[in-house]
Design a protein around this motif. Structure first.
Motif, PDB file in Angstrom:
ATOM      1  N   THR A 285       6.319   3.102   2.357  1.00  0.00           N
ATOM      2  CA  THR A 285       6.163   3.285   1.054  1.00  0.00           C
ATOM      3  C   THR A 285       6.105   4.509   0.325  1.00  0.00           C
ATOM      4  O   THR A 285       5.603   5.394   1.251  1.00  0.00           O
ATOM      5  CB  THR A 285       5.138   2.164   0.433  1.00  0.00           C
ATOM      6  OG1 THR A 285       3.991   2.467   1.143  1.00  0.00           O
ATOM      7  CG2 THR A 285       5.519   0.831   0.581  1.00  0.00           C
ATOM      8  N   SER A 286       6.381   5.043  -0.666  1.00  0.00           N
ATOM      9  CA  SER A 286       6.321   6.169  -1.090  1.00  0.00           C
ATOM     10  C   SER A 286       4.941   6.677  -1.343  1.00  0.00           C
ATOM     11  O   SER A 286       4.081   5.692  -1.956  1.00  0.00           O
ATOM     12  CB  SER A 286       7.058   6.419  -2.535  1.00  0.00           C
ATOM     13  OG  SER A 286       8.554   6.415  -2.166  1.00  0.00           O
ATOM     14  N   PRO A 287       4.247   7.788  -1.511  1.00  0.00           N
ATOM     15  CA  PRO A 287       2.894   7.889  -1.650  1.00  0.00           C
ATOM     16  C   PRO A 287       2.456   7.847  -3.073  1.00  0.00           C
ATOM     17  O   PRO A 287       3.444   8.019  -3.892  1.00  0.00           O
ATOM     18  CB  PRO A 287       2.696   9.413  -0.993  1.00  0.00           C
ATOM     19  CG  PRO A 287       3.948   9.964  -1.309  1.00  0.00           C
ATOM     20  CD  PRO A 287       4.934   8.929  -1.019  1.00  0.00           C
ATOM     21  N   SER A 288       1.360   7.849  -3.630  1.00  0.00           N
ATOM     22  CA  SER A 288       0.821   7.879  -4.816  1.00  0.00           C
ATOM     23  C   SER A 288       0.496   9.123  -5.086  1.00  0.00           C
ATOM     24  O   SER A 288      -0.253   9.968  -4.119  1.00  0.00           O
ATOM     25  CB  SER A 288      -0.243   6.998  -4.980  1.00  0.00           C
ATOM     26  OG  SER A 288      -0.010   5.762  -5.048  1.00  0.00           O
ATOM     27  N   PRO A 289       0.712   9.645  -6.361  1.00  0.00           N
ATOM     28  CA  PRO A 289       0.265  11.184  -6.609  1.00  0.00           C
ATOM     29  C   PRO A 289      -1.185  10.940  -6.702  1.00  0.00           C
ATOM     30  O   PRO A 289      -2.170  10.155  -6.851  1.00  0.00           O
ATOM     31  CB  PRO A 289       0.888  11.469  -7.983  1.00  0.00           C
ATOM     32  CG  PRO A 289       0.982  10.091  -8.751  1.00  0.00           C
ATOM     33  CD  PRO A 289       1.267   9.127  -7.327  1.00  0.00           C
TER      34      PRO A 289
ATOM     35  N   THR B 232       0.721  -1.005   0.098  1.00  0.00           N
ATOM     36  CA  THR B 232      -0.018  -0.051   0.037  1.00  0.00           C
ATOM     37  C   THR B 232       0.980   1.292  -0.030  1.00  0.00           C
ATOM     38  O   THR B 232       1.760   1.390   0.825  1.00  0.00           O
ATOM     39  CB  THR B 232      -1.023   0.096   1.268  1.00  0.00           C
ATOM     40  OG1 THR B 232      -1.824  -1.226   1.384  1.00  0.00           O
ATOM     41  CG2 THR B 232      -1.796   1.255   1.191  1.00  0.00           C
ATOM     42  N   PRO B 233       0.720   2.171  -0.848  1.00  0.00           N
ATOM     43  CA  PRO B 233       1.422   3.353  -0.788  1.00  0.00           C
ATOM     44  C   PRO B 233       1.333   4.206   0.289  1.00  0.00           C
ATOM     45  O   PRO B 233       0.069   4.418   1.025  1.00  0.00           O
ATOM     46  CB  PRO B 233       0.968   4.301  -2.031  1.00  0.00           C
ATOM     47  CG  PRO B 233       0.256   3.342  -3.049  1.00  0.00           C
ATOM     48  CD  PRO B 233      -0.355   2.222  -2.001  1.00  0.00           C
ATOM     49  N   GLY B 234       2.388   4.805   0.789  1.00  0.00           N
ATOM     50  CA  GLY B 234       2.339   5.676   2.005  1.00  0.00           C
ATOM     51  C   GLY B 234       2.249   4.779   3.145  1.00  0.00           C
ATOM     52  O   GLY B 234       2.117   5.388   4.414  1.00  0.00           O
ATOM     53  N   MET B 235       2.566   3.409   3.251  1.00  0.00           N
ATOM     54  CA  MET B 235       2.201   2.649   4.604  1.00  0.00           C
ATOM     55  C   MET B 235       3.548   2.432   5.086  1.00  0.00           C
ATOM     56  O   MET B 235       4.759   2.243   4.814  1.00  0.00           O
ATOM     57  CB  MET B 235       1.457   1.342   4.149  1.00  0.00           C
ATOM     58  CG  MET B 235       1.129   0.594   5.182  1.00  0.00           C
ATOM     59  SD  MET B 235      -0.406   0.971   5.918  1.00  0.00           S
ATOM     60  CE  MET B 235      -0.800  -0.408   6.990  1.00  0.00           C
TER      61      MET B 235
END
Length: 984
Positions: A89-93, A62-65
């Motif tokens: 993790t890196s976030p999604s735009p 999961t992005p940003g997790m």
């Protein structure tokens, strides 16, 4: 254990993590990996890696997790070593990012859809595209999906970058958008010359591009189009036609937005006529003015005939702009005239004058020459004749002529010193006239001398005494000599006597000094009580006294409590085993002093003073009202007693930070706060201070009065019955604007409407045409309003409809009628054009309720066009043009003749102008059937019918035609010649 040196990276992927580690010394037989959610410990993924492998990818995250990863290495002899690392993790735009102005010139509205995964928040950065400067920085929580940027520049492009934040990583998305343009104001169009117009406007910074379109209103064609970048405030249109009416429209664009702006009209200067001459016409007492037509256009010529050397205007004649001559009839004989020809185009004129010309004078009449009984003199007399004067000539036979010149108005002259008995010839003439001659001789008598003297004529003068400045305003021009002459005695040129006023100097102030001394003596204290303290109790309000147990025998303790601000003191005695006491019913906010005295028999010993303040009461009835100016607030309160001073704390209502601390002494119950922002909401709290204790009042909210809008204007919207109300934002803040719209001269209720705090324009729609409205606007902040700004604006009137121009059946009359349009107007201007002569025939102004007009004394057989214009103030709306003909006059003097047996010739005369021509019909007289019909031109005056039967009676009629109308002669019958008569 062995250190694996774990490392985690995502290589730019928001749903994956790459785990790397160092191989332990001695190697490892394999690795097991476990990924779980940080905090919950829930196992999400596991994996394994063989020997010599030092990295592993986790996918589908999961992005940003936040995650926790544990790596276990299997060593020799079945030993294991484990190590744990955390990673995010890196976030999604974000998705579906949009930036919209919604037609606003100062606001951009950003919205987006959340991306999959988690995030810590969003960061928004707004850049001005042209200057590449950062204009706004904002951080918003992770659940936000909209943001409003206000206070932006009109007509400008902005770039927005929205970054999704997760830990130290971010994912960004960008978008560009324009704010709507603001419309330039104060458009002016004025002539620069006969071939140029200068356009100027204000507030041009709110549009990326300005588009100007110049129309020639005479030809209804576009003359010039121009696109100019931001900031241009004027432009000169060149190579235009002189004396022509032009219309300029202005619009503003920025990106995809276009806003229609104001428009203006103006004429170029007309050129003056050339070669203006005035000369004698064929008719007596007539002069003809001639001129050459200059280039360009003009509405008409104004031809002014002037008389005498002082050019006194005598006659004014208006002729069409295509004319080049005018004849003046019925002028006075022997007079000097000149002519001025003025080309008129709109409000502008250009004139040229001719040289002087004279009308032919008349010769004097009733000339006589008599001796009056004297042998040496002759009296010449005559009747007054028009002209500038007289030339006299007296001559005896075979002798030189004796000439004299006399002024106009003299009708006799006496010649003296003549020879008795001699025949003289007398001649009197006006300039350019034929001479009249008489003869006479003096008698042989004693001469009688007569003299006639002429009085001297003097010119009176008068002067006006005033100050120089008044003289200029009265006279309307600046003449240094005249100004000096008008200066009163004792004053300099250009100045008036004045009076000096000096303000008195205030007296010096005096001061009074006061002092107060308190002398406190203490008693000896052989065994003073120890540990004496005084503490505060808030509820109930009081002071508690404490002291230590005394050594030895004690009869009692005596407590003495007093304050410097209250003369009364309290004296309390307690038993020997009491070591505390609470004083109630004390005054709030007062400093008290306590002395504890121990009594043992006749001896006593006192402690040092202990001191404490009671709590002050909070102030009541705290109110915040606007001050005398918009930058001021007045804070007032009611004191509840006690305390040394008060601390007034001011903060902006939307913020908790204190921006102003003002200390005021006790006894003051109001305070004026200055230098504030108009139209702002403030919070006031008053703290009462008494020693170390503070008590706060209830918080009061107040507003400063907002400032009124600036540069208010109300201009009609082209093509709509509406008013565009515009204003400039005043300094300070406000909650919004209120507007009122009232129709002038009407009892209808006032319309009210609101506008947002950042608005600078409102369009008032659904108004009545041709009606003036009083528009008021004021800024609102809380319950308070600024002073109103008022302006009157008028809508464009509605054009008349269903215009008709009908012929009631006459040759010199037309009838015009129209439907009354909605709304109001000041009047109608009705213009009748002659299409036959191509000039404006007549202009009439009729009242606002008129619906018809009758034109009389028109030229027969002519075509006319009419236009009705509704006028309201400087605004107009015109109907379409309607044309119609007057009836022609019937031909006159119709005659018939037969030049041969097969021919019949008709001849007639034209009594007046015929617009189109003639129709000649020939009928068989016996059967009345029409045999031939011929259409002829306007200049035809005869027609010959051929191929007719000899000796036959025919009937002929001639019709004059003008449009659909005609006028016919009566039928005349004539017989063709007999064939035999032709042979004879």
């Amino acid at each position: 254990g062995t250190f694996l040196n774990l490392r985690v990276s995502d290589h730019g992927r928001s749903d994956s993590l790459l785990l790397s580690w160092d191989e332990p010394e001695g190697g490892a037989e394999g690795y097991s990996l476990a990924l779980s959610s940080l905090g919950s410990g829930t196992l999400l993924q596991n994996g394994s890696a063989g020997p010599n492998i030092t990295s592993f990818w986790f996918h589908g995250l999961t992005p940003g997790m936040h995650y926790e990863i544990e790596v276990t290495a299997t060593l020799d002899c079945m030993e294991t070593t484990s190590q744990t690392v955390t990673a995010q993790t890196s976030p999604s735009p974000i998705r579906n990012l949009s930036l919209s102005s919604s037609g606003s010139s100062t606001v951009l509205y950003a919205s987006w859809a959340h991306a999959h995964g988690q995030r810590d928040g969003y960061h928004l950065a707004l850049y001005h595209s042209d200057s590449q400067t950062l204009v706004r920085n904002a951080s918003v929580p992770p659940n936000a999906s909209t943001f409003l940027f206000d206070g932006l520049l009109a007509g400008s492009e902005y770039a927005l970058k929205v970054s999704t934040l997760a830990g130290s990583s971010q994912a960004s998305t960008s978008i560009h958008q324009w704010t709507a343009p603001s419309i330039p104001t104060q458009l002016r169009l004025r002539p620069g010359s006969s071939t140029s117009l200068i356009a100027s406007w204000a507030d041009a910074g709110g549009a990326a591009w300005l588009h100007l379109v110049l129309h020639n209103l005479l030809t209804q064609t576009v003359t010039t189009t121009l696109s100019a970048r931001r900031g241009l405030t004027s432009y000169t249109f060149q190579h235009l036609r002189p004396g022509t009416h032009y219309w300029l429209g202005l619009s503003a664009t920025a990106g995809p937005y276009t806003a229609g702006g104001p428009n203006a009209t103006a004429w170029t200067y007309p050129l003056s006529p050339g070669n203006v001459t005035l000369s004698s016409a064929e008719e007596q007492s007539s002069l003809q003015a001639l001129w050459s037509t200059p280039a360009g256009e003009r509405d008409f010529y104004l031809v002014t005939l002037q008389e005498g050397e002082d050019s006194t205007p005598m006659r004014n004649i208006s002729v069409g702009g295509d004319n080049s001559h005018v004849t003046f009839h019925g002028l006075s004989p022997g007079k000097q005239y000149s002519v001025q020809v003025t080309a008129v185009a709109g409000p502008y004129q250009a004139s040229a004058r001719s040289t002087a010309a004279w009308t032919q004078p008349l010769a004097p009449s009733a000339v006589s020459l008599s001796s009056q009984g004297s042998p040496y003199s002759l009296l010449a007399s005559w009747e007054e004749a028009m002209g500038e004067g007289y030339v006299l000539a007296l001559s005896p036979a075979e002798h030189p002529v004796k000439n004299s010149s006399l002024l106009r108005g003299v009708t006799n002259f006496t010649y003296e010193g003549l020879r008795p008995g001699t025949l003289y010839t007398f001649e009197v003439s006006t300039p350019h006239s034929a001479r009249l001659e008489v003869k006479g001789s003096p008698v042989l008598e004693k001469p009688v001398a007569e003299r006639k003297t002429f009085p001297n004529v003097t010119q009176g003068t008068c002067s006006h005494v005033c100050c120089a400045a008044e003289a200029e305003s009265v006279l309307g021009f600046d003449t240094p000599g005249l100004t000096s002459a008008l200066t009163p005695p004792g004053t300099g040129g250009g100045g008036c006597p004045g009076q000096a006023v000096q303000a008195p100097t205030p007296p010096r102030g005096s001061s009074v000094t006061a002092s107060h001394h308190l002398d406190v003596s203490s008693l000896p204290d052989p065994m003073a009580p120890a540990g004496v303290t005084l503490t505060n109790t808030r509820r109930p309000l009081g002071l508690s006294a404490f002291w230590d147990k005394a050594d030895g025998d004690v009869d009692q303790f005596h407590l003495q409590l007093y304050s410097k601000s209250h003369p009364a003191q309290r004296n309390i005695s307690v038993g020997p085993h009491t070591h505390n006491f609470t004083f109630l019913g004390l005054s709030p906010g007062v400093q008290y002093f306590l002395k504890v005295t121990v009594l043992a028999g006749p001896y006593r010993s006192s402690s040092h003073f202990a001191t404490e303040w009671t709590y002050p009461l909070s102030l009541g009835n705290v109110s915040v009202q606007p001050g005398q100016r918009p930058q001021e607030l007045r804070v007032s309160w009611v004191e509840s007693g006690g305390g040394r001073d008060h601390l007034v704390q001011l903060s902006v209502a939307e913020s908790l930070s204190v921006i102003r601390n003002v200390s005021v002494p006790r006894g003051v119950t109001q305070l004026d706060l200055q230098g504030l922002v108009p139209g702002s909401r403030y919070r006031v709290e008053i703290i009462s201070q008494a020693g170390p204790h503070r008590t706060s009042s209830q918080t009061a909210i107040g507003y400063t009065v907002p400032l009124p809008p600036l540069s208010l204007s109300a201009i009609p919207v082209s093509g709509a019955w509406a008013l565009a109300v515009q204003w400039e934002t005043p300094p300070g803040q406000r909650d919004g604007y209120q507007l009122s719209v009232h129709e002038e001269g009407s009892s209808s209720p006032t319309r009210n409407m609101a506008a947002g705090k950042d608005s600078t324009n409102v369009t008032l729609a659904r108004l009545a045409p041709g009606t003036c409205y009083l528009v008021g606007i004021w800024a609102v902040a809380g319950p308070y309003c600024s002073l109103p700004k008022n302006i009157t604006g008028c809508t464009v009137p509605a054009a008349p409809t269903n215009l008709s121009l009908t012929n009631p059946g006459g040759s010199s009359e037309l009838y015009t009628c129209w439907n009354k349009p909605p709304g109001r107007r000041d009047h109608y201007r009705v213009i009748l054009y002659s299409l036959s002569t191509r000039r404006r025939e007549r202009v009439q102004t009729v009242g606002p309720d008129a619906q018809n007009i009758t034109w009389t004394h028109l030229e027969a057989g002519s075509r006319f066009a009419v236009q009705v214009t509704a006028v309201k103030a400087s605004f107009e709306a015109s109907s379409t043009n309607i044309t119609q003909w007057t009836y022609p006059l019937a031909p006159a003097n119709l005659t018939l003749g037969s030049p041969s047996a097969s021919m019949l010739q008709a001849s007639w005369a034209a009594p007046g102008r015929v617009a189109e021509g003639y129709v000649v019909d020939v009928y068989d007289a016996a059967s009345s059937s029409r045999l031939q019909s011929t259409v002829l031109g306007v200049d035809a005056r005869s027609h010959t019918f051929r191929n007719l039967s000899p000796g036959t009676h025919y009937s002929v009629a001639v019709r004059a035609t003008a449009g659909p109308f005609h006028a016919s002669t009566p039928n005349i019958t004539h017989c063709t010649r007999e064939y035999g008569a032709l042979l004879a």
